[in-house]
Design an enzyme around this catalytic site. Structure first.
Site, PDB file in Angstrom:
ATOM      1  N   HIS A  90     112.525 104.129  31.622  1.00 52.71           N
ATOM      2  CA  HIS A  90     113.080 105.333  32.229  1.00 52.71           C
ATOM      3  C   HIS A  90     112.143 105.761  33.358  1.00 52.71           C
ATOM      4  O   HIS A  90     111.023 106.197  33.108  1.00 52.71           O
ATOM      5  CB  HIS A  90     113.208 106.427  31.174  1.00 52.71           C
ATOM      6  CG  HIS A  90     113.847 107.679  31.692  1.00 52.71           C
ATOM      7  ND1 HIS A  90     114.375 107.781  32.962  1.00 52.71           N
ATOM      8  CD2 HIS A  90     114.059 108.888  31.106  1.00 52.71           C
ATOM      9  CE1 HIS A  90     114.864 108.998  33.130  1.00 52.71           C
ATOM     10  NE2 HIS A  90     114.688 109.684  32.028  1.00 52.71           N
ATOM     11  N   CYS A 103     114.559 114.343  35.360  1.00 51.76           N
ATOM     12  CA  CYS A 103     115.092 112.971  35.359  1.00 51.76           C
ATOM     13  C   CYS A 103     116.416 112.816  36.099  1.00 51.76           C
ATOM     14  O   CYS A 103     116.952 111.710  36.192  1.00 51.76           O
ATOM     15  CB  CYS A 103     115.221 112.490  33.929  1.00 51.76           C
ATOM     16  SG  CYS A 103     113.687 112.722  33.030  1.00 51.76           S
ATOM     17  N   HIS A 137     123.180 107.246  31.478  1.00 52.97           N
ATOM     18  CA  HIS A 137     121.776 107.662  31.494  1.00 52.97           C
ATOM     19  C   HIS A 137     121.057 106.897  30.376  1.00 52.97           C
ATOM     20  O   HIS A 137     120.013 106.317  30.604  1.00 52.97           O
ATOM     21  CB  HIS A 137     121.688 109.176  31.307  1.00 52.97           C
ATOM     22  CG  HIS A 137     120.310 109.726  31.471  1.00 52.97           C
ATOM     23  ND1 HIS A 137     119.529 109.444  32.565  1.00 52.97           N
ATOM     24  CD2 HIS A 137     119.555 110.534  30.675  1.00 52.97           C
ATOM     25  CE1 HIS A 137     118.354 110.068  32.445  1.00 52.97           C
ATOM     26  NE2 HIS A 137     118.348 110.722  31.314  1.00 52.97           N
TER      27      HIS A 137
END
Lengths: 353, 85, 399
Positions: free
Chosen positions: C329, C161, C294
């Site tokens: 996400h 990620c 994040h």
């Protein structure tokens, strides 16, 4: 662009076993469509609690990276950079089988976790407790060379003084079969060697090759890593331009090339690129290695290991000769060239130190 | 219950790939996590799937697993009370 | 050591909240999220989870891009081409061939969408086989490079990620070292059964819309997106009198070295990455006006990241928000779309809202900005963390 960069340690696992002194004397040429790694026991090196979840690629990566660190007497590098063309295929396939065969039910996380492309770099960091820079490149036949370029920049630009860099790829049965159907791997019954190959596709294999790079030269340094370049697309006729541009930016004393290491892999369709390349240099030894390691995306890392080893020993093992030209003087500069399917070309220049 | 406990030990060894562990190495009241067998949070998720797949018990919150997965004894007793298959 | 400046001269994006930079900005300013039920393919979890899905099929995207429908393009590739073409146009770039232009793209799923569709059928149906070699991560970059006419340095990064942050970082370093004049950097990831089920086994998918930095958060929503920035050297900008959207002033990557998937409780990796980025930008922590965190909405990430913020900024944590409530996400694309949002924050002097926030986390005294806010923004810090302890931070500035 100030610091010089040295290869101070090498570690590898391939179809020929681990990186060791008599590797090339004992090596056997591959002729099967696929040859698995000849792996040692990992017990002792890797804690049982970690070992139980690791696929072959992770284990190979940890083994080869530790060997590279040990050779350079480094316990924790400042950065860990890896390349892998196809990533952790075994766990990807395992998880995918689970998704498809059980209609998305009763799936467990371990295979998914380990299927992530940066698993090898992450597991090395975890095992060493290394908080440094940690990157993974995943671009086919320049996966390793991208990592190497990153490492070279880290060291030249004074970001780090010791970097662990390597490439690893593992075989998994279904993907192997699919690549065979796609024509990238030779059919099972061909039984050809790289030198007498008459068909398309390659003899496939798996392996891991790691290097400890440093800005400090030591008594046991293999060679100096001078420069490298990557080029995505190239016609055969443009190989000469790639080489000319690359050599033009090197210092004069680096421009006299004493030997070549090429990624010839027995794929009749694309090995012509290497002929174009070799033609640019007169009467010098041309060395190959994929007849020993097989082809996989990061096999070219082994080509760099070959160049470094030859420069250090100042001797070319007989099994590596592609042509009949023998070295007449000392070996100072070696140029390494690789491509796959006519794409993702790389040139790497290494020099005696 | 003894039979279920032995069954569980075998399954845990198989599912978690505990190569060097034999059923006889696991005592019924040994801690499975931390100091005992040394299992971790990923193993807990594996055990949650095992409960679902083999005994029809659904645990939606991993936190609830903590008490259930304390030892072979606690696991066996939870399973025998809640199993649907 | 003073580092050469790296300018951002163009950007392109496609996400669940829009097909262009303008559409994304409009959605961000008006609180229009793109998190919905999964519609493009069927999964056992269609009615259990929410996703940030782009509501166009592969066939529609192929048509919109005027690509040959007979050729094997994965969804990751289609999204990537969509965003990359926009970026090129926005920077006014014409000829991208030659050794001074590169492409560094990030992806985590690559061509998994077709692999999971045809995995067994490949064995019996030769007509599907052109898709076999679209599986690997490099394929999407290769197709994007081909579409844009880039033949020089092309490579792909996959560090879960944080992937796109690392692609942006590598691109900047290639410019700073003088190896390239301009580089297209970013990432692309499509939704797939593989990733949905993978995150599901980790029990970190929320059955509600995600609530980053909320005490009652239940997990993340997955999404799909692609975004690319054009990075150029100062010389290249000056030579062509180009408009600069923002500067990539600093960057840092560090490894948590704690656990294969979970983040450490004290946020060590994140703390180190933020520290490296501040140092590389040559700015004090107090210089940061806004943090695009994040903030995935998992129990673990937000707690760990919160500790890293506390350790870096003390109690004076700058304004911060997670935009994942808008987009989900988007994995390897996340840092790229959030880089676009960071630059938009600077250009429009806005802090975007952290959607769905209600309850302050019990561990911290600071809370995310939950409504859109007008504020002079000259420096944005953007965090992205991935499996394998991979922590990356980028810093964008106006000057």
């Amino acid at each position: 662009m100030s610091e010089k960069v040295y290869i101070n340690g090498i570690g590898a696992l391939s179809s020929q076993g681990q990186w060791h002194h008599d590797l090339f004397r004992e090596a056997k040429e591959l002729s099967r469509a696929v040859t698995p790694v000849n792996a040692p026991s990992y017990k002792g090196l890797i804690a049982p609690g970690m070992l139980r979840r690791m696929s072959s690629g992770v284990k190979m990566g940890i083994y080869a990276s530790q060997q590279a660190l040990d050779e350079a007497s480094i316990s924790i590098p400042e950065a860990i950079i890896t390349g892998t063309g196809l990533g952790c295929l075994i766990d990807s396939e395992k998880f995918l089988h689970g998704v498809l065969d059980n209609q998305e039910e009763f799936l467990t996380p371990t295979a998914f976790i380990q299927s992530t492309h940066n698993t090898v770099a992450a597991q090395i960091a975890l095992r060493l407790g290394c908080n440094g820079y940690n990157f993974t490149y995943v671009h086919r036949s320049v996966s390793f060379e991208s990592a190497l370029l990153d490492a070279l920049m880290q060291l030249q630009d004074d970001q780090a003084s010791t970097v662990l860099v390597g490439g690893v790829d593992e075989i998994s049965p279904h993907t192997y079969r699919l690549l065979q159907l796609a024509g990238q791997i030779k059919q099972n019954d061909r039984n050809e060697r790289v030198k007498n190959s008459e068909s398309i596709g390659v003899n496939y294999a798996e392996g891991a090759t790691f290097f400890t790079l440093s800005t400090l030269r030591t008594q046991t340094s293999y060679a100096q890593l001078v420069d490298l370049t990557l080029q995505h697309e190239l016609n055969k006729e443009e190989v000469t331009v790639l080489v000319a541009d690359f050599m033009a930016r090197q210092d004069r004393d680096h421009q006299l090339i004493d030997a070549l290491v090429v990624g010839i892999n027995g794929d009749c369709q694309y090995d012509g690129y290497y002929d174009e390349f070799s033609r640019l240099f007169d009467n010098i030894p041309v060395l190959y290695y994929k007849h020993l390691t097989g082809q996989y995306d990061t096999a070219s890392a082994f080509g760099l290991a070959v160049a470094a080893r030859v420069l250090k020993e100042q001797e070319i093992p007989e099994v590596l000769y592609w042509n009949s030209d023998r070295a007449t003087t000392g070996l100072r500069n070696i140029l390494v060239y690789n491509q796959f399917n006519g794409k993702d070309h790389s040139l790497t220049l290494v020099r005696v130190c | 219950m003894t039979e279920l406990k032995e069954e569980l030990k075998g399954k845990i060894i198989e599912v978690l790939n505990l190569e060097d562990v034999a059923s006889t190495d696991i005592q019924d009241d040994d801690a499975l996590f931390g100091e005992g067998l040394g299992l971790d949070s990923i193993d807990a998720l594996e055990l949650i799937v095992l409960m679902d797949k083999d005994y029809g018990i659904k645990l939606s919150d991993p936190k609830n697993g903590k008490a259930i997965f304390e030892s072979i004894t606690t696991m066996a007793s939870y399973i025998s009370q809640n199993r649907t298959k | 050591m003073s580092k050469p400046k790296v300018a951002v001269t163009g950007m392109g994006i496609v996400s669940a909240i829009g097909l262009t930079v303008e559409e994304n900005l409009y959605a961000l300013l008006n609180g229009r999220h793109g998190v919905s039920r999964l519609e493009n393919f069927s999964s056992k979890w269609n009615s259990d989870i929410f996703v940030g899905e782009i509501k166009y099929t592969n066939e529609q995207l192929t048509g919109m891009l005027a690509l040959d429908p007979g050729k094997p393009y994965t969804r990751t590739t289609l999204l990537g081409i969509y965003a990359a073409r926009q970026a090129i146009r926005s920077a006014g770039l014409k000829d991208l061939s030659g050794s001074r232009t590169g492409l560094i793209s990030a992806t985590s799923v690559g061509g998994m969408d077709y692999t999971e569709r045809y995995f067994y059928d490949y064995l019996t149906d030769p007509s599907l086989r052109p898709y076999i070699t679209t599986h690997d991560a490099g394929d999407s970059s290769q197709q994007i490079a081909h579409d844009l006419g880039i033949n020089g340095l092309v490579t792909t990064i996959s560090t879960a990620c944080s992937s796109a942050a690392n692609a942006i970082m590598m691109g900047a370093r290639l410019i700073a070292s003088g190896r390239l004049d301009r580089v297209i950097v970013g990432g692309t990831d499509a939704l797939s059964k593989f990733t949905i089920n993978g995150f599901n086994t980790l029990m970190i998918l929320s059955d509600e819309r995600c609530r980053p930095f909320d005490n009652e958060r239940k997990g993340l929503n997955l999404g799909e997106a692609a975004a690319y920035l054009i990075l150029e050297s100062e010389e290249s900008v000056n030579a062509e009198q180009k408009e600069v959207l923002a500067y990539l002033a600093g960057y840092g990557n560090a490894n948590d070295a704690f656990h294969q998937t979970a983040s450490s409780a004290d946020g060590q990796g994140a703390y180190l990455a933020i520290g490296k980025a501040l140092k590389s930008a040559g700015v004090e922590a107090s210089f940061v006006d806004y943090i695009n965190v994040h903030g995935t909405g998992t129990v673990n990430n937000d707690l760990s990241e919160g500790h890293a913020l506390l350790r870096t900024f003390g109690e004076d944590v700058p304004l911060f928000s997670s935009t994942k409530g808008f987009t989900g996400h988007t994995l390897a694309a996340a840092a790229a779309i959030e880089a676009v949002y960071s630059i938009l924050a600077i250009r429009h002097d806005k802090v975007f809202a952290n959607l769905n926030f209600q309850h302050p986390m019990q561990e911290f005294s600071f809370v995310p900005q939950s409504t859109v806010l007008q504020r002079s923004i000259a420096c944005v810090l953007s965090n992205s963390f991935g499996f394998g302890g991979n922590c990356s931070t980028l810093i964008f500035t106006e000057q």
